[in-house]
Design a protein around this motif. Structure first.
Motif, mmCIF file in Angstrom:
data_model
loop_
_atom_site.group_PDB
_atom_site.id
_atom_site.type_symbol
_atom_site.label_atom_id
_atom_site.label_comp_id
_atom_site.label_asym_id
_atom_site.label_seq_id
_atom_site.Cartn_x
_atom_site.Cartn_y
_atom_site.Cartn_z
ATOM 1 N N GLY A 120 0.789 -1.227 0.000
ATOM 2 C CA GLY A 120 0.000 0.000 0.000
ATOM 3 C C GLY A 120 0.820 1.275 0.000
ATOM 4 N N LEU A 121 1.981 1.249 0.658
ATOM 5 C CA LEU A 121 2.765 2.476 0.810
ATOM 6 C C LEU A 121 3.785 2.718 -0.299
ATOM 7 C CD1 LEU A 121 3.443 2.415 4.666
ATOM 8 C CD2 LEU A 121 1.812 3.845 3.421
ATOM 9 N N SER A 122 4.203 1.662 -0.991
ATOM 10 C CA SER A 122 5.248 1.835 -2.010
ATOM 11 C C SER A 122 4.855 2.788 -3.141
ATOM 12 C CB SER A 122 5.689 0.479 -2.572
ATOM 13 O OG SER A 122 4.599 -0.277 -3.025
ATOM 14 N N PRO A 123 3.596 2.782 -3.635
ATOM 15 C CA PRO A 123 3.257 3.766 -4.672
ATOM 16 C C PRO A 123 3.348 5.199 -4.155
ATOM 17 C CG PRO A 123 1.573 2.060 -4.543
ATOM 18 C CD PRO A 123 2.458 1.900 -3.359
ATOM 19 N N ALA A 124 2.922 5.402 -2.903
ATOM 20 C CA ALA A 124 2.963 6.745 -2.320
ATOM 21 C C ALA A 124 4.400 7.227 -2.165
ATOM 22 C CB ALA A 124 2.253 6.752 -0.967
ATOM 23 N N LEU A 125 5.293 6.310 -1.817
ATOM 24 C CA LEU A 125 6.698 6.673 -1.634
ATOM 25 C C LEU A 125 7.313 7.171 -2.934
ATOM 26 C CD1 LEU A 125 9.329 6.728 0.019
ATOM 27 C CD2 LEU A 125 9.677 4.336 -0.624
#
Length: 201
Positions: A120-125
């Protein structure tokens, strides 16, 4: 505090070893990080060619897309990994006649959340890195033109680093993998440019 962190990292290492989830987590990180980087790259290029002059528009589109990818990725990975771990535990219970070490249950619960968070967080990073210039532009630190000029190579750099990391994981030439990712980005830019010409924008 130091000992607590060491114990935590040691426990995480044990959980990942038991579940063999490191590879899955890496795969999710690379795939979704790539998705995030490419999505923002496309949004930035499309906005540039459409002469969007408000950084807030790009930020809203970019973070909105990443939020959707993040939520989808988190819950998709959560349910998929949860189902896999539950099946694995049931197989172990049958094989051992319900004499499964409790640490396997702890590891399964941890890994479900761990992998889902990475997914979930990798695209936001990766997206935040590419959108950083537009955050600066919205704060009037730099101009919107400068934001475009900075964001595009920044996005390509993110793609290159993802490729390099992928090459390292594969124990292959990281520079080659990185350049392949950059070429994919360049092809995307070319396609967007051709679409703009076709639409006469």
């Amino acid at each position: 505090m130091g000992n607590s962190l060491k114990n935590l990292f040691r426990k995480v290492k044990v959980y990942l070893h038991i579940t063999k989830a490191s590879g899955i987590a890496r795969r999710y990180f690379i795939m979704n990080g790539f998705d995030g980087a490419m999505t923002i790259f496309g949004i930035v290029l499309g906005s540039w060619m459409a002469s969007v002059t408000k950084p807030e528009v790009i930020l809203l589109a970019g973070f909105g897309a990443c939020l959707a990818m993040g939520v989808s990725g988190f819950f998709g990975a959560f349910m998929a990994v949860k189902a896999e771990r539950e099946r694995h535990l049931k197989d172990m219970e049958e094989a051992t006649k319900n004499r499964v070490d409790p640490i396997h249950y702890e590891a399964a619960r941890f890994v479900v959340v761990y992998v889902a968070l990475i997914d979930g967080l990798s695209p936001a990073l990766t997206a935040t890195i590419s959108l950083a210039p537009f955050i600066s532009a919205s704060m009037k630190v730099i101009s919107i033109s400068s934001a475009y000029f900075i964001s595009v190579p920044l996005s390509l750099a993110v793609l290159f680093l993802l490729g390099k990391y992928l090459g390292k994981v594969a124990k292959e030439n990281g520079w080659l993998y990185g350049m392949v990712m950059v070429v994919v980005g360049a092809l995307t830019a070319l396609i967007i440019f051709l679409i703009q010409l076709f639409l006469g924008a």
